[in-house]
Design a protein around this motif. Sequence first.
Motif, PDB file in Angstrom:
ATOM      1  N   ALA A 277       0.835  -1.201   0.000  1.00 20.54           N
ATOM      2  CA  ALA A 277       0.000   0.000   0.000  1.00 20.54           C
ATOM      3  C   ALA A 277       0.873   1.255   0.000  1.00 20.54           C
ATOM      4  CB  ALA A 277      -0.923  -0.010   1.212  1.00 20.54           C
ATOM      5  N   HIS A 278       1.925   1.244   0.806  1.00 24.88           N
ATOM      6  CA  HIS A 278       2.843   2.378   0.879  1.00 24.88           C
ATOM      7  C   HIS A 278       3.510   2.623  -0.470  1.00 24.88           C
ATOM      8  CE1 HIS A 278       5.804   5.146   2.527  1.00 24.88           C
ATOM      9  NE2 HIS A 278       6.767   4.394   2.012  1.00 24.88           N
ATOM     10  N   GLU A 279       3.940   1.548  -1.137  1.00 29.42           N
ATOM     11  CA  GLU A 279       4.597   1.682  -2.432  1.00 29.42           C
ATOM     12  C   GLU A 279       3.627   2.250  -3.460  1.00 29.42           C
ATOM     13  OE1 GLU A 279       7.699   1.431  -5.282  1.00 29.42           O
ATOM     14  OE2 GLU A 279       7.625   1.501  -3.091  1.00 29.42           O
ATOM     15  N   THR A 280       2.365   1.801  -3.429  1.00 29.47           N
ATOM     16  CA  THR A 280       1.360   2.320  -4.365  1.00 29.47           C
ATOM     17  C   THR A 280       1.157   3.822  -4.167  1.00 29.47           C
ATOM     18  OG1 THR A 280       0.218   0.195  -4.477  1.00 29.47           O
ATOM     19  CG2 THR A 280      -1.050   2.150  -5.079  1.00 29.47           C
ATOM     20  N   LEU A 281       1.058   4.260  -2.914  1.00 24.80           N
ATOM     21  CA  LEU A 281       0.877   5.687  -2.628  1.00 24.80           C
ATOM     22  C   LEU A 281       2.135   6.481  -2.996  1.00 24.80           C
ATOM     23  CD1 LEU A 281      -0.934   5.417   0.834  1.00 24.80           C
ATOM     24  CD2 LEU A 281      -1.968   5.964  -1.377  1.00 24.80           C
ATOM     25  N   ARG A 282       3.295   5.920  -2.719  1.00 21.11           N
ATOM     26  CA  ARG A 282       4.541   6.619  -3.035  1.00 21.11           C
ATOM     27  C   ARG A 282       4.699   6.805  -4.541  1.00 21.11           C
ATOM     28  NH1 ARG A 282       9.339   6.031  -4.813  1.00 21.11           N
ATOM     29  NH2 ARG A 282       8.960   3.853  -5.378  1.00 21.11           N
ATOM     30  N   VAL A 283       4.403   5.761  -5.320  1.00 23.05           N
ATOM     31  CA  VAL A 283       4.498   5.855  -6.777  1.00 23.05           C
ATOM     32  C   VAL A 283       3.469   6.858  -7.306  1.00 23.05           C
ATOM     33  CG1 VAL A 283       4.139   4.594  -8.933  1.00 23.05           C
ATOM     34  CG2 VAL A 283       5.460   3.550  -7.079  1.00 23.05           C
ATOM     35  N   ALA A 284       2.264   6.856  -6.724  1.00 23.65           N
ATOM     36  CA  ALA A 284       1.231   7.808  -7.151  1.00 23.65           C
ATOM     37  C   ALA A 284       1.698   9.244  -6.927  1.00 23.65           C
ATOM     38  CB  ALA A 284      -0.062   7.543  -6.386  1.00 23.65           C
ATOM     39  N   ARG A 285       2.308   9.499  -5.774  1.00 22.15           N
ATOM     40  CA  ARG A 285       2.831  10.844  -5.499  1.00 22.15           C
ATOM     41  C   ARG A 285       3.891  11.227  -6.521  1.00 22.15           C
ATOM     42  NH1 ARG A 285       6.133  10.480  -0.660  1.00 22.15           N
ATOM     43  NH2 ARG A 285       7.789  10.112  -2.171  1.00 22.15           N
ATOM     44  N   HIS A 286       4.776  10.295  -6.832  1.00 26.68           N
ATOM     45  CA  HIS A 286       5.845  10.559  -7.799  1.00 26.68           C
ATOM     46  C   HIS A 286       5.268  10.868  -9.177  1.00 26.68           C
ATOM     47  CE1 HIS A 286       9.789  10.287  -9.683  1.00 26.68           C
ATOM     48  NE2 HIS A 286       9.276   9.442 -10.565  1.00 26.68           N
ATOM     49  N   GLU A 287       4.159  10.211  -9.523  1.00 22.01           N
ATOM     50  CA  GLU A 287       3.538  10.413 -10.840  1.00 22.01           C
ATOM     51  C   GLU A 287       2.534  11.547 -10.842  1.00 22.01           C
ATOM     52  OE1 GLU A 287       1.904   6.606 -11.764  1.00 22.01           O
ATOM     53  OE2 GLU A 287       3.854   5.711 -12.277  1.00 22.01           O
ATOM     54  N   GLY A 288       2.355  12.200  -9.699  1.00 25.73           N
ATOM     55  CA  GLY A 288       1.434  13.329  -9.639  1.00 25.73           C
ATOM     56  C   GLY A 288      -0.026  12.936  -9.561  1.00 25.73           C
ATOM     57  N   ARG A 289      -0.287  11.705  -9.154  1.00 22.72           N
ATOM     58  CA  ARG A 289      -1.680  11.238  -9.012  1.00 22.72           C
ATOM     59  C   ARG A 289      -2.096  11.306  -7.551  1.00 22.72           C
ATOM     60  NH1 ARG A 289      -2.090   6.245  -9.476  1.00 22.72           N
ATOM     61  NH2 ARG A 289       0.113   5.612  -9.668  1.00 22.72           N
ATOM     62  N   THR A 290      -3.412  11.380  -7.319  1.00 19.70           N
ATOM     63  CA  THR A 290      -3.943  11.388  -5.947  1.00 19.70           C
ATOM     64  C   THR A 290      -5.050  10.343  -5.831  1.00 19.70           C
ATOM     65  OG1 THR A 290      -5.463  13.182  -6.547  1.00 19.70           O
ATOM     66  CG2 THR A 290      -3.382  13.802  -5.505  1.00 19.70           C
ATOM     67  N   PRO A 291      -4.686   9.081  -5.710  1.00 20.97           N
ATOM     68  CA  PRO A 291      -5.701   8.034  -5.592  1.00 20.97           C
ATOM     69  C   PRO A 291      -6.459   8.136  -4.270  1.00 20.97           C
ATOM     70  CG  PRO A 291      -3.537   7.149  -5.129  1.00 20.97           C
ATOM     71  CD  PRO A 291      -3.317   8.552  -5.606  1.00 20.97           C
ATOM     72  N   ASN A 292      -7.627   7.551  -4.238  1.00 15.45           N
ATOM     73  CA  ASN A 292      -8.423   7.499  -3.022  1.00 15.45           C
ATOM     74  C   ASN A 292      -7.757   6.531  -2.040  1.00 15.45           C
ATOM     75  OD1 ASN A 292     -10.592   6.278  -1.235  1.00 15.45           O
ATOM     76  ND2 ASN A 292     -11.712   7.970  -2.164  1.00 15.45           N
ATOM     77  N   VAL A 293      -7.406   7.026  -0.860  1.00 19.14           N
ATOM     78  CA  VAL A 293      -6.691   6.199   0.114  1.00 19.14           C
ATOM     79  C   VAL A 293      -7.518   4.988   0.530  1.00 19.14           C
ATOM     80  CG1 VAL A 293      -5.750   6.148   2.458  1.00 19.14           C
ATOM     81  CG2 VAL A 293      -5.264   8.086   0.970  1.00 19.14           C
ATOM     82  N   THR A 294      -8.827   5.183   0.678  1.00 19.28           N
ATOM     83  CA  THR A 294      -9.691   4.060   1.066  1.00 19.28           C
ATOM     84  C   THR A 294      -9.647   2.954   0.018  1.00 19.28           C
ATOM     85  OG1 THR A 294     -11.172   5.529   2.283  1.00 19.28           O
ATOM     86  CG2 THR A 294     -12.053   3.386   1.629  1.00 19.28           C
ATOM     87  N   GLU A 295      -9.678   3.340  -1.268  1.00 21.56           N
ATOM     88  CA  GLU A 295      -9.626   2.341  -2.335  1.00 21.56           C
ATOM     89  C   GLU A 295      -8.292   1.608  -2.335  1.00 21.56           C
ATOM     90  OE1 GLU A 295     -10.520   4.266  -5.998  1.00 21.56           O
ATOM     91  OE2 GLU A 295     -12.627   4.619  -5.492  1.00 21.56           O
ATOM     92  N   VAL A 296      -7.213   2.319  -2.058  1.00 22.25           N
ATOM     93  CA  VAL A 296      -5.897   1.673  -1.983  1.00 22.25           C
ATOM     94  C   VAL A 296      -5.878   0.676  -0.824  1.00 22.25           C
ATOM     95  CG1 VAL A 296      -3.443   2.039  -1.517  1.00 22.25           C
ATOM     96  CG2 VAL A 296      -4.661   3.578  -3.071  1.00 22.25           C
ATOM     97  N   ALA A 297      -6.438   1.089   0.313  1.00 21.25           N
ATOM     98  CA  ALA A 297      -6.489   0.187   1.471  1.00 21.25           C
ATOM     99  C   ALA A 297      -7.285  -1.066   1.140  1.00 21.25           C
ATOM    100  CB  ALA A 297      -7.109   0.909   2.667  1.00 21.25           C
ATOM    101  N   PHE A 298      -8.451  -0.887   0.525  1.00 24.85           N
ATOM    102  CA  PHE A 298      -9.286  -2.030   0.155  1.00 24.85           C
ATOM    103  C   PHE A 298      -8.550  -2.942  -0.824  1.00 24.85           C
ATOM    104  CE2 PHE A 298     -13.711   0.027   1.027  1.00 24.85           C
ATOM    105  CZ  PHE A 298     -13.434  -0.019   2.377  1.00 24.85           C
ATOM    106  N   ALA A 299      -7.787  -2.343  -1.748  1.00 27.17           N
ATOM    107  CA  ALA A 299      -7.077  -3.128  -2.763  1.00 27.17           C
ATOM    108  C   ALA A 299      -6.071  -4.081  -2.148  1.00 27.17           C
ATOM    109  CB  ALA A 299      -6.374  -2.198  -3.755  1.00 27.17           C
ATOM    110  N   TYR A 300      -5.610  -3.769  -0.922  1.00 24.41           N
ATOM    111  CA  TYR A 300      -4.638  -4.633  -0.257  1.00 24.41           C
ATOM    112  C   TYR A 300      -5.230  -5.307   0.980  1.00 24.41           C
ATOM    113  CZ  TYR A 300      -1.344  -2.627  -3.485  1.00 24.41           C
ATOM    114  OH  TYR A 300      -0.698  -2.254  -4.646  1.00 24.41           O
ATOM    115  N   GLY A 301      -6.548  -5.454   0.990  1.00 26.63           N
ATOM    116  CA  GLY A 301      -7.204  -6.276   2.003  1.00 26.63           C
ATOM    117  C   GLY A 301      -7.423  -5.614   3.345  1.00 26.63           C
TER     118      GLY A 301
END
Length: 327
Positions: A277-301
């Motif tokens: 989850a941390h890597e997904t958020l870190r890569v999103a920040r690097h790419e200038g994206r702002t994904p929904n944190v709840t969706e990222v959490a759900f994606a990793y159970g």
Amino acid sequence: MEAPARPRQLLDSFPLLRSRNLEEANESIGRAFSPHSLKLFNSGQLNVEHNQVCLRHLSLNVLHYGADVVIDQSERGDFYMVQLPQAGRAQLFSGGETGQVDTGMLSVLQPQVQSRMVWSSDCTMILLQVPCQVVRQRAIELGAGPEPRFSLTYSLKTPSVAAWVQAVTDLTTNIDRFGSQWLRHPAAYAAMEDFLLCAFIDLLGERGNEDRRADRGDERCLRRAKEYVHAHVDRALTSTEIARYACVCPRTLEAVFKRFGELSPMAYAREVRLQAAHETLRVARHEGRTPNVTEVAFAYGFLHMSRFAAQYRNKFGCSPSQTLKPH
């Protein structure tokens, strides 16, 4: 009257070939694997469907001919081919050995060995293509020797074989459904590939080597458990699931993790999912994206957001939303 819709196959999200032409199918599949002769065995209409995902070194394929066919390979390429039938059956003649595969039996074709196969019209297989040099190098790293020994066929009645087949099927299904997310990150599909390769050598390449199995039983149990965890970062696993793949009971698995100074299996799995989850958020920040944190959490159970946020902060020293903010 319209023809009935074709059942969806695994990896249909990654089509490589759709053809009813024998010559086209022979050429395309020969390029993907190695040159061969493809012939119709009985009367019938060829309807080839070949799906493929290439990872770093390995490729995952799903192949269906739609007719009884004979496949002659005078000399296969320098790779192993693991065949996992999802439906139907096939007769095998390879290197002087014969065998049959169906949904209860898989096969491993050796590199550069003359082979002949007869597939039934309803046969659909997952095919795992594994370069020989990659197997040699990884086998040495695992302490299995430069030339691990594989049999032509393996029964799924053997628990370890059945567990590996289920893991391959689960991974193939996961890539089919979420490939665009997985394949965007080289580290993710490198982990998939390493999992498939280690398990291939460890579970199928052991036959006739009982001494090594006894000496390295705990190490293998730990490795299998970790492989399973890394292959299923999209959901919260139970200790029973992990132990089943490692071919031990949950209590033994706990003892093995403790013996090697590891966290408990459940804690280890949670740490892996937090890291993903941390890597997904870190890569999103690097790419200038702002994904929904709840969706990222759900994606990793992670289904309880307050618990996820607390565990995340405890591990990384900041909240998930803070990870998204530019430094």
